[in-house]
Design a protein around this motif. Structure first.
Motif, PDB file in Angstrom:
ATOM      1  N   LYS A 147      40.630  36.902  59.992  1.00  0.00           N
ATOM      2  CA  LYS A 147      39.786  37.694  58.813  1.00  0.00           C
ATOM      3  C   LYS A 147      38.925  39.106  59.127  1.00  0.00           C
ATOM      4  O   LYS A 147      39.056  39.984  58.541  1.00  0.00           O
ATOM      5  CB  LYS A 147      38.988  36.695  57.920  1.00  0.00           C
ATOM      6  CG  LYS A 147      39.772  35.624  57.268  1.00  0.00           C
ATOM      7  CD  LYS A 147      38.956  34.666  56.549  1.00  0.00           C
ATOM      8  CE  LYS A 147      39.645  33.225  56.131  1.00  0.00           C
ATOM      9  NZ  LYS A 147      40.693  33.632  55.264  1.00  0.00           N
ATOM     10  N   SER A 148      38.421  38.929  60.056  1.00  0.00           N
ATOM     11  CA  SER A 148      37.390  39.994  60.781  1.00  0.00           C
ATOM     12  C   SER A 148      38.346  41.152  61.227  1.00  0.00           C
ATOM     13  O   SER A 148      37.984  42.198  60.986  1.00  0.00           O
ATOM     14  CB  SER A 148      36.521  39.452  61.775  1.00  0.00           C
ATOM     15  OG  SER A 148      35.592  38.491  61.498  1.00  0.00           O
ATOM     16  N   VAL A 149      39.434  40.924  61.928  1.00  0.00           N
ATOM     17  CA  VAL A 149      40.333  41.911  62.417  1.00  0.00           C
ATOM     18  C   VAL A 149      41.056  42.411  61.332  1.00  0.00           C
ATOM     19  O   VAL A 149      41.138  43.762  61.131  1.00  0.00           O
ATOM     20  CB  VAL A 149      41.513  41.261  63.152  1.00  0.00           C
ATOM     21  CG1 VAL A 149      42.653  42.198  63.452  1.00  0.00           C
ATOM     22  CG2 VAL A 149      40.947  40.810  64.511  1.00  0.00           C
ATOM     23  N   LEU A 150      41.237  41.733  60.128  1.00  0.00           N
ATOM     24  CA  LEU A 150      41.880  42.266  58.992  1.00  0.00           C
ATOM     25  C   LEU A 150      40.813  43.382  58.362  1.00  0.00           C
ATOM     26  O   LEU A 150      41.392  44.348  57.835  1.00  0.00           O
ATOM     27  CB  LEU A 150      42.268  41.066  57.650  1.00  0.00           C
ATOM     28  CG  LEU A 150      42.676  41.409  56.394  1.00  0.00           C
ATOM     29  CD1 LEU A 150      43.842  42.319  56.464  1.00  0.00           C
ATOM     30  CD2 LEU A 150      42.822  40.363  55.521  1.00  0.00           C
ATOM     31  N   ILE A 151      39.729  42.911  58.046  1.00  0.00           N
ATOM     32  CA  ILE A 151      38.556  43.698  57.391  1.00  0.00           C
ATOM     33  C   ILE A 151      38.606  45.022  58.400  1.00  0.00           C
ATOM     34  O   ILE A 151      38.290  46.023  57.817  1.00  0.00           O
ATOM     35  CB  ILE A 151      37.138  42.879  57.301  1.00  0.00           C
ATOM     36  CG1 ILE A 151      37.718  41.897  56.346  1.00  0.00           C
ATOM     37  CG2 ILE A 151      36.180  43.869  56.920  1.00  0.00           C
ATOM     38  CD1 ILE A 151      36.280  40.864  56.279  1.00  0.00           C
ATOM     39  N   GLY A 152      38.192  44.650  59.818  1.00  0.00           N
ATOM     40  CA  GLY A 152      38.080  45.952  60.718  1.00  0.00           C
ATOM     41  C   GLY A 152      39.399  47.058  60.504  1.00  0.00           C
ATOM     42  O   GLY A 152      38.979  48.113  60.509  1.00  0.00           O
ATOM     43  N   VAL A 153      40.721  46.481  60.698  1.00  0.00           N
ATOM     44  CA  VAL A 153      41.862  47.278  60.290  1.00  0.00           C
ATOM     45  C   VAL A 153      41.870  48.186  59.041  1.00  0.00           C
ATOM     46  O   VAL A 153      42.005  49.376  59.041  1.00  0.00           O
ATOM     47  CB  VAL A 153      43.059  46.310  60.687  1.00  0.00           C
ATOM     48  CG1 VAL A 153      44.354  47.436  60.525  1.00  0.00           C
ATOM     49  CG2 VAL A 153      43.165  45.870  62.002  1.00  0.00           C
ATOM     50  N   ILE A 154      41.500  47.676  58.103  1.00  0.00           N
ATOM     51  CA  ILE A 154      41.521  48.191  56.739  1.00  0.00           C
ATOM     52  C   ILE A 154      40.300  49.326  56.775  1.00  0.00           C
ATOM     53  O   ILE A 154      40.698  50.288  56.168  1.00  0.00           O
ATOM     54  CB  ILE A 154      40.975  47.250  55.380  1.00  0.00           C
ATOM     55  CG1 ILE A 154      42.419  46.050  55.414  1.00  0.00           C
ATOM     56  CG2 ILE A 154      40.687  47.856  54.242  1.00  0.00           C
ATOM     57  CD1 ILE A 154      41.771  45.045  54.636  1.00  0.00           C
TER      58      ILE A 154
END
Length: 213
Positions: A147-154
């Motif tokens: 979830k953190s990776v998802l937010i960071g990539v967005i």
């Protein structure tokens, strides 16, 4: 760790393709052609920030909101198509941005606020595709790290979007007034075509559901 990198690449590819900042750039250029460089930068910054928080909001609660209000992504596509068509028509008539020629700072501020939220942030940057993608990928994220990776990539994709839009200022300055008017009319036609695609891609599934029921 390899799975995490694969997930990050998947998220980046999906969002960069859907948001398509290079496709948004010409439209941003025409809408801000007579604004100062500072104002263009301000517009790009606000649009990307609004888009980021909108995507996050739908990522965490989109499915719940859609179910609560009884709406679908297809309905969102139809509304987006209508907004795009109206915007494209104004661009085709070279009517877009009449407020920008005034020296009234209040009116310029209002114009920047207006276009940075709609249509730039929503539905151009944060459209039905980006929202749907965010909801699906958030549901697919199996742990807090993903979830953190998802937010960071967005956030990274939207940072790239901001930099691309800011870079468009240089091109706008070089085109001049006549070039920007020609660009506006051409983009108006393209935006209207996109609007029709948006509208019917949302309308078709709804009509099929009605026929089946």
């Amino acid at each position: 760790m390899t799975d995490l990198y694969t997930f990050a690449i998947l998220v980046f590819t999906a969002f960069f393709t859907i948001i398509n900042p290079l496709g948004t750039m010409p439209i941003f250029m025409t809408m801000t052609s007579t604004l100062s460089k500072k104002r263009r930068k301000q517009t790009a910054k606000k649009a990307t920030i609004v888009a980021f928080f909108t995507i996050l909001a739908f990522a965490f609660s989109g499915q719940i909101l859609f179910n609560f209000f009884g709406i679908s992504v297809n309905s969102f596509r139809i509304v987006g198509g209508v907004i795009f068509f109206m915007m494209g028509w104004d661009m085709l008539q070279a009517r877009l941005g009449s407020l920008k020629h005034t020296k009234d700072e209040g009116q310029i501020d209002a114009y920047v606020d207006d276009i940075s939220i709609t249509p730039l942030a929503i539905p151009m940057i944060c459209g039905p595709g980006a929202i749907t993608n965010a909801i699906i990928l958030m549901e697919d994220s199996q742990n807090l790290t993903q979830k953190s990776v998802l937010i960071g990539v967005i956030a990274f994709v939207l940072l790239l979007t901001y930099l691309i839009l800011v870079g468009a200022s240089t091109i706008t300055d070089k085109l001049g007034e006549t070039g920007n008017k020609v660009m506006m009319r051409l983009m108006g036609l393209i935006v209207m075509v996109i609007a029709v695609e948006f509208f019917f891609s949302g309308l078709k599934p709804i009509i099929l559901d009605i026929m089946h029921s």
